[in-house]
Every structure is written in C-alpha cells, then in structure tokens.
Design an enzyme around this catalytic site. Structure first.
Site, PDB file in Angstrom:
ATOM      1  CD  GLN A 327      32.516  57.260  23.235  1.00 19.12           C
ATOM      2  OE1 GLN A 327      32.260  56.333  22.492  1.00 19.12           O
ATOM      3  NE2 GLN A 327      31.609  57.806  24.024  1.00 19.12           N
ATOM      4  CE1 TYR A 356      26.897  56.934  35.470  1.00 19.55           C
ATOM      5  CE2 TYR A 356      26.528  59.303  35.410  1.00 19.55           C
ATOM      6  CZ  TYR A 356      26.083  58.018  35.686  1.00 19.55           C
ATOM      7  OH  TYR A 356      24.815  57.832  36.176  1.00 19.55           O
ATOM      8  CG  ASP A 425      30.037  60.044  28.365  1.00 22.92           C
ATOM      9  OD1 ASP A 425      28.991  59.661  27.824  1.00 22.92           O
ATOM     10  OD2 ASP A 425      31.169  59.816  27.884  1.00 22.92           O
ATOM     11  CB  CYS A 452      25.715  56.513  24.414  1.00 25.52           C
ATOM     12  SG  CYS A 452      25.554  55.610  25.956  1.00 25.52           S
TER      13      CYS A 452
END
Length: 496
Positions: A327, A356, A425, A452
């Site tokens: 990130q 993931y 994720d 996201c």
C-alpha cells in the site's frame, strides 16, 4: 503482488478503464448507443453553456446535477453550488460538462494546495475540505449498496470514515512518465483524458523524499542527455521513473522503465545518482517496450545496489522488490490491518486463509494471533517473497502457495486442513468468481473483506450475504484528496 497487469489476485487500480456507477438505475458502461448531440427528448449540444445546481457527488468525485431531468457530471463542482457549465460530451444517458464559473460556492470549498489539481488525475477532491471528504467517502458506500442491494443492506452498520491527522505527503511511491516536450524534459502526470504530460515540481500528496528523488533524477537525465522515450515515434529509452521510499529506513528504491532492453548512458547516470542521492540504495531497469497502457514489463534487471528495501508493518519486516505490491499510504495501511485484526478476533486455534496474498503483508501481520496461516497467490515471485518474509520474521506458522481458490481450497480440505477464518484483499475488480464460489462452499466462520472499491464490494455482497451477515463496514481514507475508497467489512456466518 505486482502492480501492472490485470490478474485475478493482483492489485489492479485502473478499474479496467470503465466508468463506474454514479447513481441509482444509471450505468453508462451498459450504454451501447452512439454518441450524439440530442437524446431522450433533451436537446443539448457540445459547447453549450447553462447554469446548473449541483445536488451531490458521484463516486468519482464529480458534481452531479440535472439539466431537464438528464444527469450531468461536472468535475470540480460541489453539492449545493450553482455553476455555469459548458457541455464537453453528450451521451444517451448522461451529459459531461466543465465549470466555467461558480455563482454560489459551497461552504466546503477550499483552495487546493496543488495548482494543477483541477487538470490532472489523483486530486479529484482537493478543492473540498477534509471533513467533507470523509463524509463523501461514507456516502460512496451508501450509493453502491443502494444500487446492488445485498441482503439486509439498509440495516448495515456503516461507520464514519477514519481519516488522517495530516492528509498530505502520504504517498510513499511516485510513478511518473518522462517525456521531452520541445526543449523541456517533463516528469509528472497526464492531464485528465489525455496524453499531455504536466511537469510537476511539487506534489503535496507525495512524500517529500519521493519528490526530491524525482526532481533530482529529472535534472540528471537532462544534464547527461539520456535518451528519452518518444511516444509518437515509438523511439527512445526512458519511459517512466519509479521511486519508492521506506517509511521505516528512509531508503529509496529507484526504477527506470525503458522502451529498450539496453540502457545507453546508464553507467554515468548511476554514478551521478550515487553522488547526488545517497538515500537511493538500489537502482533497477524494467523493460517494457512499445506503446502500451501497462506501466511495467515482465523483465526487471538490477543495475546497482540492494535487491530490496525493507518496510515494517505492525512490527513485521517485509522485503520489497521493485514490482512487489505494498500500500502507498503506510500510516493508513497500519490502520486497515489493525481494523482487520480486530474484526477477525482470531484465536490460536484458528486456521486463517490469506487470499490475494501478494508478499504476505496481511497474513504475516496477523500470524501471531492465529494458529496457522495459509496464503494463496497466482504470481510465483510474490509467493517466494511471502515465504521469504515469513522466514525473515521467524514466523513458522505461515505458508504460501502458488494457485487459485478453486485449486487450493479443495487440496487443503483433502489434507484435512479446514479454514476457520478468511481475509481477502482483492483488486478493484472485486472477488474472482471462483473464489466467491469457494467461500460459499466452505463458509469459514470468521471472514473479513478488505475492499478498495465500494461498487464491486456491494456487488460481491449480493452473493456473500446469502451465507454471511454483515456486522459492520468501516471506511478508511487511504487516499486523501482523491475519490478513492477503502473499507474493512466484518462478516459472520449465518446460523442455519
């Protein structure tokens, strides 16, 4: 987890180039009608001006108003503003326009720190004060749930967005194209909807370290007359500069993405970088030839220095190669992972699946609380990095394998290993269909979905809510000044 190609278990951040959902019963992606200057009884043409009252924001941060009951999208406009707008595009189901003048300003309007914020991507909300940005990101989720309406959606506990104390200088990685425009070497970002590059000496969402490296490297490329890629002619060498800084060590990893496998002048350039930028500890070349929308190519060569930089997350150390995903906001990444840890409420009896997985940042950060962690990822290099990171942190109860959900879930079950908990994720495209199917088949008791993209989350919850109850959704502002959304969802298996 690499960053450039659209793979099922990879953080792709471009939404596949599609325009996302803006309002109930409206989806411009499903409109196959040709462009035109009139539609559905509304006579309007490109270039036409008219006043418009902005009612709300869409999920891309555009102002939304209505001209004779037809929806109009206006970047840079805020709710409750009255603006004079100019039509830039006419589609059967919507109109796009730009602001010519704000007649009545919103109390939430502020002056952006970045003077180019209204022309390049990534600053969609910098003209909005920060508390209003946080409210907007909660509303984005509400809009998406209203569209897809998963089971029980109107009663979900949707929590206020967790923001940052200082919502600037958070991006620890800069990835800027390089072009020669006339006699000037430009390093920056493209104007929205174009390939016109804007040279950016200052970007307030980037850490000062990354911008220092960017501007210094730009000067060195210019001084040493290094070959720069020409997109029109499809010639030249350097296409993009990538600088990533470790928030833990302040070391910088520098990568040149090139059009050619050779790199004329690289020796002199490396020597100059060594002298001017001692914080750069590794220099790489990534080969990505020709005109392509993908930034990264498959082949990466170390030119000088260390193979990795190291970053700490929740007390764990991770080695990052140039293409490894992590990130971009270190501060908020820790918030997300702490939220995931609290939501999972792991015990040492729990077997946790990290889907993931990338280089293992989530699963390894949670490994101390679980009995065992198994992760899956389709990219072999990422799996190697994840297992190496487990060794680096002396974690013996975590193991990562190459494969997909439909392959590994049945394999693990055949071995007698049944998951009690799951953390996912996924990229902006949401859960892969096969993984969604496996989740519903195996139904781990504890389940956290880190998203996201509010729209694909809401879509996935239509299926998942058949077997799981949504306890709450916690929004977290990972990308201040932008319309991007991030959230942690706690799900609990429904009792039969």
């Amino acid at each position: 987890m690499t960053e450039q190609n659209k793979r099922p278990y990879q953080k792709s951040r471009n939404n596949n180039g599609k325009k996302p959902y803006y309002g109930k019963n409206f989806d411009p992606r499903k409109s196959g009608a040709p462009r035109g200057n009139t539609s559905e009884g509304v006579n309007v043409r490109v270039g036409q001006n008219f006043p418009l009252t902005i009612k709300r924001l869409g999920i891309n941060g555009e102002g939304i108003g209505y001209f004779k009951r037809k929806i109009v999208f206006v970047p840079g406009a805020l709710p409750d503003e009255v603006a004079v707008v100019k039509v830039t595009e006419v589609e059967p189901k919507y109109i796009a326009a730009k602001v010519l003048k704000i007649r009545e300003k919103s109390p939430d309007r502020v002056k952006p720190l970045d003077e180019f914020a209204d022309s390049v991507g990534g600053f969609e909300l910098e003209h909005m004060n920060y508390p209003a940005q946080l409210r907007f990101k909660k509303d984005v989720l509400v809009q998406s749930l209203e569209k897809f309406q998963p089971k029980g959606w109107s009663n979900y506990d949707i929590r206020d967005t967790i923001g940052m104390d200082h919502p600037y200088e958070y991006r620890n990685k800069a990835q800027f194209p390089v072009r020669k425009i006339g006699d000037k070497l430009s390093v920056g970002m493209y104007k929205r909807g174009s390939h016109d590059l804007v040279d950016l000496p200052v970007v307030h969402t980037q850490t000062p370290d990354t911008m220092k490296v960017m501007r210094t490297v730009r000067e060195l490329l210019d001084k040493l007359s290094v070959s720069i890629y020409n997109e029109d002619k499809n010639r030249g060498t350097v296409k993009t500069i990538v600088a990533r800084v470790s928030q833990t060590t302040s070391e910088v990893q520098l990568t040149f993405i090139t059009n050619t496998d050779g790199f004329p002048g690289d020796t002199a350039l490396i020597e100059a970088i060594n002298q001017a930028l001692p914080e750069v500890t590794g220099i790489f070349q990534n080969y990505n030839p020709g005109r392509t929308s993908l930034v990264w190519g498959e082949e990466t060569l170390k030119l000088w220095g260390k193979d990795y930089i190291e970053e700490k997350v929740l007390g764990k150390t991770f080695q990052l190669s140039p293409r490894a995903f992590m990130q971009l906001n270190h501060t908020q990444m820790s918030v997300v992972y702490n939220q995931a840890l609290a939501a999972l409420d792991l015990t040492h009896a729990d077997k946790l699946v990290d889907a993931y997985a990338g280089v293992g940042t989530i699963g390894l950060s949670l490994a101390d609380k679980a009995g065992e962690v198994r992760g899956m990822e389709i990219i072999p290099e990422a799996v190697d990095d994840a297992n190496q990171n487990a060794t680096l942190n002396h974690i013996s109860n975590a193991h990562y394998e190459v494969g997909t959900a439909e392959k590994l879930f049945p394999k693990w079950q055949a071995e007698g290993w049944i998951a009690d908990a799951l953390v996912v994720d996924p990229p902006r495209t949401g859960l892969d269909t096969a993984l969604r199917r496996e989740i519903l088949r195996t139904q781990p008791e504890k389940f956290v979905y880190i998203s996201c993209n509010a729209s694909t989350l809401a879509r996935d919850l239509v299926d998942l809510s058949k077997a799981y109850k949504v306890d709450y959704i916690q929004s977290i502002d990972m990308f201040p000044q932008t319309a991007r959304w991030e959230g942690v969802v706690k799900l609990t298996k429904r009792q039969k």
